[in-house]
Motif scaffolding. Structure first.
Motif, mmCIF file in Angstrom:
data_model
loop_
_atom_site.group_PDB
_atom_site.id
_atom_site.type_symbol
_atom_site.label_atom_id
_atom_site.label_comp_id
_atom_site.label_asym_id
_atom_site.label_seq_id
_atom_site.Cartn_x
_atom_site.Cartn_y
_atom_site.Cartn_z
ATOM 1 N N MET A 1 1.085 -0.678 0.137
ATOM 2 C CA MET A 1 -0.506 -0.047 0.282
ATOM 3 C C MET A 1 0.801 1.578 -0.210
ATOM 4 N N ALA A 2 0.706 2.051 -0.484
ATOM 5 C CA ALA A 2 1.222 3.252 -0.923
ATOM 6 C C ALA A 2 1.635 4.582 -0.147
ATOM 7 N N THR A 3 2.434 5.308 0.624
ATOM 8 C CA THR A 3 1.598 6.461 1.478
ATOM 9 C C THR A 3 1.306 7.630 0.856
ATOM 10 N N VAL A 4 0.546 8.868 1.664
ATOM 11 C CA VAL A 4 0.009 9.823 0.713
ATOM 12 C C VAL A 4 1.234 10.143 0.188
ATOM 13 N N PHE A 5 2.401 10.288 0.174
ATOM 14 C CA PHE A 5 3.648 10.818 -0.721
ATOM 15 C C PHE A 5 3.823 10.383 -2.005
ATOM 16 N N GLU A 6 3.420 9.284 -1.989
ATOM 17 C CA GLU A 6 4.130 7.805 -2.801
ATOM 18 C C GLU A 6 2.508 8.563 -4.082
ATOM 19 N N GLU A 7 1.543 8.191 -3.042
ATOM 20 C CA GLU A 7 0.832 8.654 -4.568
ATOM 21 C C GLU A 7 0.309 10.313 -4.768
ATOM 22 N N LEU A 8 1.149 10.724 -3.699
ATOM 23 C CA LEU A 8 0.776 12.361 -4.359
ATOM 24 C C LEU A 8 2.192 12.542 -5.480
ATOM 25 N N GLN A 9 3.347 11.650 -5.164
ATOM 26 C CA GLN A 9 3.877 11.672 -5.891
ATOM 27 C C GLN A 9 3.757 11.591 -6.885
ATOM 28 N N ALA A 10 3.036 10.211 -7.437
ATOM 29 C CA ALA A 10 2.666 9.419 -8.305
ATOM 30 C C ALA A 10 1.741 10.291 -9.632
ATOM 31 N N VAL A 11 0.803 11.144 -8.935
ATOM 32 C CA VAL A 11 -0.214 11.989 -10.141
ATOM 33 C C VAL A 11 0.297 13.455 -10.272
ATOM 34 N N VAL A 12 1.766 13.572 -9.535
ATOM 35 C CA VAL A 12 2.075 14.910 -9.607
ATOM 36 C C VAL A 12 3.134 14.958 -10.529
ATOM 37 N N GLU A 13 3.484 13.441 -10.618
ATOM 38 C CA GLU A 13 4.377 13.425 -11.848
ATOM 39 C C GLU A 13 3.868 12.925 -13.503
ATOM 40 N N GLN A 14 2.577 13.581 -13.391
ATOM 41 C CA GLN A 14 1.923 13.127 -14.529
ATOM 42 C C GLN A 14 1.023 14.241 -14.937
ATOM 43 N N LEU A 15 1.345 15.503 -14.269
ATOM 44 C CA LEU A 15 0.969 16.668 -14.394
ATOM 45 C C LEU A 15 1.791 17.290 -15.597
ATOM 46 N N SER A 16 0.835 18.206 -16.292
ATOM 47 C CA SER A 16 1.881 19.591 -16.819
ATOM 48 C C SER A 16 3.030 20.333 -16.313
ATOM 49 N N PRO A 17 4.013 20.421 -16.990
ATOM 50 C CA PRO A 17 4.816 21.448 -15.493
ATOM 51 C C PRO A 17 4.075 22.724 -14.843
ATOM 52 N N ALA A 18 3.250 23.276 -15.899
ATOM 53 C CA ALA A 18 2.169 24.087 -15.725
ATOM 54 C C ALA A 18 1.470 23.705 -14.565
ATOM 55 N N ASN A 19 0.445 22.640 -14.255
ATOM 56 C CA ASN A 19 -0.504 22.415 -13.374
ATOM 57 C C ASN A 19 0.746 21.259 -11.956
ATOM 58 N N GLN A 20 2.121 21.424 -11.999
ATOM 59 C CA GLN A 20 3.089 21.076 -11.450
ATOM 60 C C GLN A 20 3.509 22.351 -10.284
ATOM 61 N N GLN A 21 3.804 23.465 -10.745
ATOM 62 C CA GLN A 21 3.913 24.678 -10.576
ATOM 63 C C GLN A 21 2.114 24.644 -9.593
ATOM 64 N N ARG A 22 1.667 24.701 -10.017
ATOM 65 C CA ARG A 22 0.223 25.529 -9.221
ATOM 66 C C ARG A 22 0.157 24.622 -7.657
ATOM 67 N N VAL A 23 -0.234 23.246 -7.656
ATOM 68 C CA VAL A 23 0.194 22.055 -7.010
ATOM 69 C C VAL A 23 1.456 22.711 -5.715
ATOM 70 N N LEU A 24 2.931 22.945 -6.575
ATOM 71 C CA LEU A 24 3.800 23.584 -5.529
ATOM 72 C C LEU A 24 3.551 24.570 -4.772
ATOM 73 N N GLU A 25 2.555 25.849 -5.229
ATOM 74 C CA GLU A 25 2.128 26.639 -4.659
ATOM 75 C C GLU A 25 0.931 26.219 -3.871
ATOM 76 N N PHE A 26 0.273 25.329 -4.211
ATOM 77 C CA PHE A 26 -0.855 25.333 -3.306
ATOM 78 C C PHE A 26 -0.134 24.862 -1.729
#
Length: 71
Positions: free
Chosen positions: A1-26
């Motif tokens: 079972m993946a940790t929350v951090f691992e799941e978040l990392q997997a989702v963020v890796e699939q985002l565009s750089p612009a959306n990754q920046q939005r996630v970082l700012e959030f």
């Protein structure tokens, strides 16, 4: 079972750089929002003995009670 951090990392890796920046700012906004504020000395309050002498007309007190019940 993946940790929350691992799941978040997997989702963020699939985002565009612009959306990754939005996630970082959030995430940075969340961090700032949860950082406790420095403690400040509260102004002096009213002693309970003084508050016990506080009274309202019965009609006003009943109106306040109805307003609280409506909440």
């Amino acid at each position: 079972m993946a940790t929350v951090f691992e799941e978040l990392q997997a989702v963020v890796e699939q985002l565009s750089p612009a959306n990754q920046q939005r996630v970082l700012e959030f995430a940075q906004d969340l961090k700032q929002a949860t950082t406790p504020l420095p403690k400040s000395k509260l102004p002096p309050g009213t002693p309970a003995s003084v508050l016990l002498r506080f009274s309202l007309p019965l009609e006003d007190a009943e109106e306040m009670e109805r307003a609280l019940e409506d909440c």
